[in-house]
Write an enzyme that holds these catalytic residues in place. Structure first.
Site, PDB file in Angstrom:
ATOM      1  N   LYS A   3       0.894  -1.160  -0.082  1.00  0.00           N
ATOM      2  CA  LYS A   3       0.044   0.142  -0.079  1.00  0.00           C
ATOM      3  C   LYS A   3       0.811   1.167  -0.117  1.00  0.00           C
ATOM      4  CE  LYS A   3      -4.305  -0.542  -0.782  1.00  0.00           C
ATOM      5  NZ  LYS A   3      -4.105  -0.538  -2.048  1.00  0.00           N
ATOM      6  N   LEU A 138      16.854   2.663   9.703  1.00  0.00           N
ATOM      7  CA  LEU A 138      15.151   2.759  10.090  1.00  0.00           C
ATOM      8  C   LEU A 138      14.960   1.857  11.016  1.00  0.00           C
ATOM      9  CD1 LEU A 138      12.428   3.374   9.152  1.00  0.00           C
ATOM     10  CD2 LEU A 138      12.381   1.696   7.422  1.00  0.00           C
ATOM     11  N   CYS A 139      14.361   2.386  12.092  1.00  0.00           N
ATOM     12  CA  CYS A 139      13.931   1.633  13.461  1.00  0.00           C
ATOM     13  C   CYS A 139      13.077   1.924  14.036  1.00  0.00           C
ATOM     14  CB  CYS A 139      15.322   1.388  14.303  1.00  0.00           C
ATOM     15  SG  CYS A 139      14.784   0.147  15.728  1.00  0.00           S
ATOM     16  N   VAL A 140      11.864   1.002  14.463  1.00  0.00           N
ATOM     17  CA  VAL A 140      10.627   1.533  15.088  1.00  0.00           C
ATOM     18  C   VAL A 140      10.730   0.651  16.249  1.00  0.00           C
ATOM     19  CG1 VAL A 140       8.225   1.273  15.049  1.00  0.00           C
ATOM     20  CG2 VAL A 140       9.362   2.388  13.328  1.00  0.00           C
ATOM     21  N   SER A 146       3.998  -2.288  12.995  1.00  0.00           N
ATOM     22  CA  SER A 146       2.754  -2.532  12.464  1.00  0.00           C
ATOM     23  C   SER A 146       1.646  -1.666  12.697  1.00  0.00           C
ATOM     24  CB  SER A 146       2.206  -3.792  12.799  1.00  0.00           C
ATOM     25  OG  SER A 146       3.090  -5.053  12.644  1.00  0.00           O
ATOM     26  N   LEU A 388      26.593   0.136   4.867  1.00  0.00           N
ATOM     27  CA  LEU A 388      26.997  -0.124   6.345  1.00  0.00           C
ATOM     28  C   LEU A 388      25.693  -0.841   6.956  1.00  0.00           C
ATOM     29  CD1 LEU A 388      28.803   3.039   7.236  1.00  0.00           C
ATOM     30  CD2 LEU A 388      29.903   0.738   6.375  1.00  0.00           C
TER      31      LEU A 388
HETATM   32  S1  MYA Z   1      16.829  -1.573   6.264  1.00  0.00           S
HETATM   33  C1  MYA Z   1      16.633  -1.910   8.084  1.00  0.00           C
HETATM   34  C2  MYA Z   1      15.252  -1.672   8.527  1.00  0.00           C
HETATM   35  N1  MYA Z   1      15.343  -2.193   9.983  1.00  0.00           N
HETATM   36  C3  MYA Z   1      14.895  -3.357  10.699  1.00  0.00           C
HETATM   37  O1  MYA Z   1      14.679  -4.039   9.856  1.00  0.00           O
HETATM   38  C4  MYA Z   1      14.908  -3.160  12.296  1.00  0.00           C
HETATM   39  C5  MYA Z   1      13.785  -3.943  12.825  1.00  0.00           C
HETATM   40  N2  MYA Z   1      12.588  -3.691  12.292  1.00  0.00           N
HETATM   41  C6  MYA Z   1      11.812  -2.330  12.590  1.00  0.00           C
HETATM   42  O2  MYA Z   1      12.329  -1.555  13.064  1.00  0.00           O
HETATM   43  C7  MYA Z   1      10.381  -2.051  11.777  1.00  0.00           C
HETATM   44  O3  MYA Z   1       9.936  -3.494  11.401  1.00  0.00           O
HETATM   45  C8  MYA Z   1      10.693  -1.333  10.530  1.00  0.00           C
HETATM   46  C9  MYA Z   1       9.193  -1.185   9.847  1.00  0.00           C
HETATM   47  C10 MYA Z   1      11.056   0.228  10.959  1.00  0.00           C
HETATM   48  C11 MYA Z   1      11.602  -1.939   9.711  1.00  0.00           C
HETATM   49  N3  MYA Z   1      12.585  -0.732   4.352  1.00  0.00           N
HETATM   50  O4  MYA Z   1       5.384   1.002  10.171  1.00  0.00           O
HETATM   51  P1  MYA Z   1       5.008  -0.293   9.664  1.00  0.00           P
HETATM   52  C12 MYA Z   1       7.385  -1.128   4.747  1.00  0.00           C
HETATM   53  C13 MYA Z   1      11.481   0.166   3.815  1.00  0.00           C
HETATM   54  O5  MYA Z   1       3.569  -0.960   9.889  1.00  0.00           O
HETATM   55  P2  MYA Z   1       7.029  -1.941  10.966  1.00  0.00           P
HETATM   56  C14 MYA Z   1      17.110   0.275   6.241  1.00  0.00           C
HETATM   57  O6  MYA Z   1      17.359   0.846   7.396  1.00  0.00           O
HETATM   58  C15 MYA Z   1       6.625  -2.378   4.694  1.00  0.00           C
HETATM   59  O7  MYA Z   1       6.902  -2.777   3.279  1.00  0.00           O
HETATM   60  N4  MYA Z   1      10.270  -0.323   3.754  1.00  0.00           N
HETATM   61  O8  MYA Z   1       6.119  -1.503   9.772  1.00  0.00           O
HETATM   62  C16 MYA Z   1      16.775   0.855   4.882  1.00  0.00           C
HETATM   63  C17 MYA Z   1       5.184  -1.845   4.516  1.00  0.00           C
HETATM   64  O9  MYA Z   1       4.989  -0.932   3.381  1.00  0.00           O
HETATM   65  P3  MYA Z   1       4.104  -1.706   2.389  1.00  0.00           P
HETATM   66  C18 MYA Z   1       9.919  -1.312   5.039  1.00  0.00           C
HETATM   67  O10 MYA Z   1       7.540  -3.258  10.999  1.00  0.00           O
HETATM   68  C19 MYA Z   1      15.648   1.904   5.000  1.00  0.00           C
HETATM   69  C20 MYA Z   1       5.269  -0.692   5.643  1.00  0.00           C
HETATM   70  O11 MYA Z   1       6.645  -0.335   5.921  1.00  0.00           O
HETATM   71  C21 MYA Z   1      10.936  -1.906   5.733  1.00  0.00           C
HETATM   72  O12 MYA Z   1       6.500  -1.419  12.245  1.00  0.00           O
HETATM   73  C22 MYA Z   1      15.224   2.358   3.759  1.00  0.00           C
HETATM   74  C23 MYA Z   1       4.798  -1.184   7.006  1.00  0.00           C
HETATM   75  O13 MYA Z   1       5.163  -0.036   8.122  1.00  0.00           O
HETATM   76  C24 MYA Z   1      12.329  -1.694   5.199  1.00  0.00           C
HETATM   77  N5  MYA Z   1      13.255  -2.171   6.066  1.00  0.00           N
HETATM   78  O14 MYA Z   1       8.224  -0.939  10.572  1.00  0.00           O
HETATM   79  C25 MYA Z   1      13.757   2.687   3.825  1.00  0.00           C
HETATM   80  N6  MYA Z   1      10.513  -2.875   6.253  1.00  0.00           N
HETATM   81  O15 MYA Z   1       2.704  -1.604   2.742  1.00  0.00           O
HETATM   82  C26 MYA Z   1      13.438   3.301   2.482  1.00  0.00           C
HETATM   83  C27 MYA Z   1       9.074  -2.599   6.313  1.00  0.00           C
HETATM   84  O16 MYA Z   1       3.812  -0.603   1.161  1.00  0.00           O
HETATM   85  C28 MYA Z   1      14.149   4.638   1.942  1.00  0.00           C
HETATM   86  N7  MYA Z   1       8.657  -1.576   5.262  1.00  0.00           N
HETATM   87  O17 MYA Z   1       4.591  -3.053   2.010  1.00  0.00           O
HETATM   88  C29 MYA Z   1      13.669   5.108   0.751  1.00  0.00           C
HETATM   89  C30 MYA Z   1      14.289   6.478   0.184  1.00  0.00           C
HETATM   90  C31 MYA Z   1      14.095   7.845   0.978  1.00  0.00           C
HETATM   91  C32 MYA Z   1      14.954   8.903   0.562  1.00  0.00           C
HETATM   92  C33 MYA Z   1      14.533   9.461  -0.866  1.00  0.00           C
HETATM   93  C34 MYA Z   1      15.229  10.757  -1.143  1.00  0.00           C
HETATM   94  C35 MYA Z   1      15.005  11.246  -2.295  1.00  0.00           C
HETATM   95  O1  JJ1 Z   2      24.054 -14.085  10.017  1.00  0.00           O
HETATM   96  C1  JJ1 Z   2      23.134 -14.521   9.313  1.00  0.00           C
HETATM   97  N1  JJ1 Z   2      22.933 -16.012   9.452  1.00  0.00           N
HETATM   98  C2  JJ1 Z   2      23.837 -16.886  10.580  1.00  0.00           C
HETATM   99  C3  JJ1 Z   2      23.359 -17.038  11.673  1.00  0.00           C
HETATM  100  C4  JJ1 Z   2      21.995 -17.837  11.280  1.00  0.00           C
HETATM  101  C5  JJ1 Z   2      21.288 -18.168  12.851  1.00  0.00           C
HETATM  102  C6  JJ1 Z   2      19.893 -18.761  12.530  1.00  0.00           C
HETATM  103  N2  JJ1 Z   2      19.088 -17.722  11.832  1.00  0.00           N
HETATM  104  C7  JJ1 Z   2      24.077 -18.026   9.513  1.00  0.00           C
HETATM  105  N3  JJ1 Z   2      25.026 -18.887   9.872  1.00  0.00           N
HETATM  106  C8  JJ1 Z   2      25.742 -19.787   9.061  1.00  0.00           C
HETATM  107  C9  JJ1 Z   2      27.160 -19.771   9.308  1.00  0.00           C
HETATM  108  C10 JJ1 Z   2      27.830 -20.993   8.530  1.00  0.00           C
HETATM  109  C11 JJ1 Z   2      29.365 -20.728   9.023  1.00  0.00           C
HETATM  110  C12 JJ1 Z   2      30.205 -22.062   8.387  1.00  0.00           C
HETATM  111  C13 JJ1 Z   2      29.965 -22.158   6.881  1.00  0.00           C
HETATM  112  C14 JJ1 Z   2      28.511 -22.079   6.435  1.00  0.00           C
HETATM  113  C15 JJ1 Z   2      27.718 -21.051   7.003  1.00  0.00           C
HETATM  114  O2  JJ1 Z   2      23.651 -17.966   8.435  1.00  0.00           O
HETATM  115  C16 JJ1 Z   2      22.386 -13.707   8.384  1.00  0.00           C
HETATM  116  C17 JJ1 Z   2      23.162 -13.761   7.075  1.00  0.00           C
HETATM  117  O3  JJ1 Z   2      23.582 -14.784   6.746  1.00  0.00           O
HETATM  118  N4  JJ1 Z   2      22.115 -12.583   9.008  1.00  0.00           N
HETATM  119  C18 JJ1 Z   2      21.010 -12.002   9.058  1.00  0.00           C
HETATM  120  O4  JJ1 Z   2      19.993 -12.683   8.915  1.00  0.00           O
HETATM  121  C19 JJ1 Z   2      20.872 -10.793   9.533  1.00  0.00           C
HETATM  122  C20 JJ1 Z   2      20.085  -9.879   8.695  1.00  0.00           C
HETATM  123  C21 JJ1 Z   2      20.300  -9.715   7.358  1.00  0.00           C
HETATM  124  C22 JJ1 Z   2      19.589  -8.736   6.673  1.00  0.00           C
HETATM  125  C23 JJ1 Z   2      20.263  -7.202   6.933  1.00  0.00           C
HETATM  126  C24 JJ1 Z   2      19.284  -6.311   6.565  1.00  0.00           C
HETATM  127  C25 JJ1 Z   2      20.189  -4.955   6.657  1.00  0.00           C
HETATM  128  C26 JJ1 Z   2      19.826  -3.690   7.032  1.00  0.00           C
HETATM  129  C27 JJ1 Z   2      20.029  -2.560   5.900  1.00  0.00           C
HETATM  130  O5  JJ1 Z   2      20.988  -1.503   6.395  1.00  0.00           O
END
Ligand code: MYA
Ligand code: JJ1
Length: 388
Positions: A3, A138-140, A146, A388
């Protein structure tokens, strides 16, 4: 189904494979005075804040929000634990904007409950160098999930990026969104196999004992390549030249100048490490490797709380085989007590992963561009960008 993302200028699923759509910006910039001047509305209990990451107190609050609520693996066994020094480094590159470090607080208690950041970067896409924001952290808070807060954070960072006359962004996520420019696989190289197995990060292979496993992953005590040493400030010009010429071959890569290289690659303890090969004969810098430090909290283990991980960053080989260069990187990581060395299958990494005993992880990383269309998805090996 998406959405929010269906309303955004990103590659949409319905357009995948439509070759009549051109590569490049999806929407044109609007005049700056037409950019919304006030922040987006938050639910009434919350307020926007700009986070001053220089402030020790604010940095502590960001650190604890992320330490307790940021990215976990699919079985919730590990959670990224970016250090405060790392966050300061990641958020203050040359030309950064404080206004792009955005928090949400509870009005009554001032508790920090959500966060999103951007930093400026020049990213080359094929032949065009584009001014972008790199969006990260990005973190909530777990208790506020949700409730559609993430789209509000994304719209607000977009607005603040637009106010700086920047109209494109790059970001990565572990989740699938419309639509990845490429999908990369995580690979892991055990350095401390006993601990990795004890904490459930890896498992004993079939027909393997602990002692055979430890022997399998043994590394030499010191590096092999003559002239291999830590990068220093005086190396910035040579490393910039080496890296620029190497990154030119990839479809998407950062366009680093010397200031960027000094910031992103000059070693900083427990944040980023860089090594190079200085030819003992000519004193030329011929090869380069680097990794950043990103520990993970180990959730609910009796014996260990932290996993020390190195993540492969930018590597360039011209004289030393990449395999040998990366073996030396593994050796220094082992010397410095890292438990595991992680890498994505980007750039030329495939050429050393299997040979150096990396194994595929259970995680993938999807790369995205905002407001920039790519005609066909890339192969990971065509990507020259590490976020990163
Ligand atoms: S990636 C790392 C993201 N952080 C985490 O995974 C940490 C743990 N999780 C959380 O903190 C929450 O679950 C987050 C979502 C905050 C991720 N990227 O508020 P909601 C969409 C983009 O109800 P929550 C990083 O940091 C989802 O598809 N969108 O959900 C890069 C849905 O939309 P739709 C995401 O779980 C971030 C909506 O959000 C992500 O409470 C880049 C639901 O919102 C995600 N990782 O919160 C951001 N996860 O219905 C985009 C979920 O459409 C940047 N969603 O599917 C875009 C460029 C902006 C700049 C532009 C400049 C020109
Ligand atoms: O670290 C990751 N996986 C590990 C641990 C798995 C634990 C159970 N789920 C893993 N280990 C296997 C290692 C093994 C060593 C000997 C040789 C064979 C392999 O697989 C994974 C990546 O693989 N990490 C994550 O899932 C963390 C999240 C990744 C998404 C990141 C989002 C980035 C945010 C943007 O900025």
């Amino acid at each position: 189904k998406h959405k929010f993302w269906e309303t955004q200028p990103v590659g949409q699923y319905k357009d995948v494979g439509n070759t009549s759509l051109p590569e490049g910006p999806i929407e044109l910039p609007t005049p700056l005075d037409e950019v919304k001047q006030e922040p987006y509305n938050l639910p009434a209990l919350y307020e926007w804040v700009t986070c001053d990451i220089d402030s020790e107190e604010t940095c502590n609050e960001v650190y604890s929000l992320l330490t307790n609520n940021y990215v976990e693996d699919d079985e919730n066994m590990f959670r990224f634990n970016y250090s405060k020094e790392f966050l300061r480094w990641a958020l203050r590159p040359p030309g950064y904007f404080k206004s792009w470090h955005i928090g949400v607080r509870v009005k009554a208690s001032k508790k920090l409950v959500a966060f999103i950041t951007g930093v400026p970067a020049k990213i080359r896409v094929r032949d065009e160098v584009v001014s972008m924001a790199e969006i990260n952290f990005l973190c909530v808070h777990k208790k506020l999930r949700s409730k559609r807060l993430a789209p509000v954070l994304i719209k607000e960072v977009t607005r603040r990026v637009h106010l700086e006359n920047i109209w494109q962004a790059a970001y990565t996520a572990g989740v699938v969104l419309p639509t990845p420019i490429t999908t990369c696989q995580y690979w892991h190289r055990s350095l401390n196999p006993k601990k990795l197995i004890d904490v459930g990060f890896s498992r004993l292979g079939a027909r393997m004992t602990m002692s055979r496993t430890i022997k399998l992953y043994k590394l030499p005590d010191s590096t092999i390549t003559p002239g291999f040493r830590k990068m220093e400030l005086r190396d910035v010009p040579a490393v910039t030249r080496l890296l620029r010429s190497y990154l030119a071959q990839f479809a998407v890569a950062p366009d680093f100048d010397e200031n960027d290289v000094e910031h992103w690659l000059l070693p900083e303890e427990n944040v980023v490490d860089s090594f190079l090969v200085e030819s003992p004969k000519t004193h030329e810098v011929t090869d380069f490797c680097s990794f950043y430090t990103l520990p993970s909290s180990i959730l609910g283990n009796q014996n260990y709380t932290m996993l020390k991980a190195a993540y492969s960053y930018y590597n360039v080989s011209t004289q030393t085989p990449l395999l040998q260069l990366m073996n030396d990187a593994l050796i220094v990581a082992k010397q410095n007590d890292y438990d595991v060395f992680n890498a994505l299958d980007v750039m030329h990494n495939e050429s050393f992963l299997k040979a150096l005993k990396f194994g595929p992880g259970d995680g993938q990383l999807h790369y995205y561009l905002y407001n920039y269309r790519i005609k066909n998805a890339l192969k990971p090996s065509e990507l020259g960008l590490v976020l990163l």
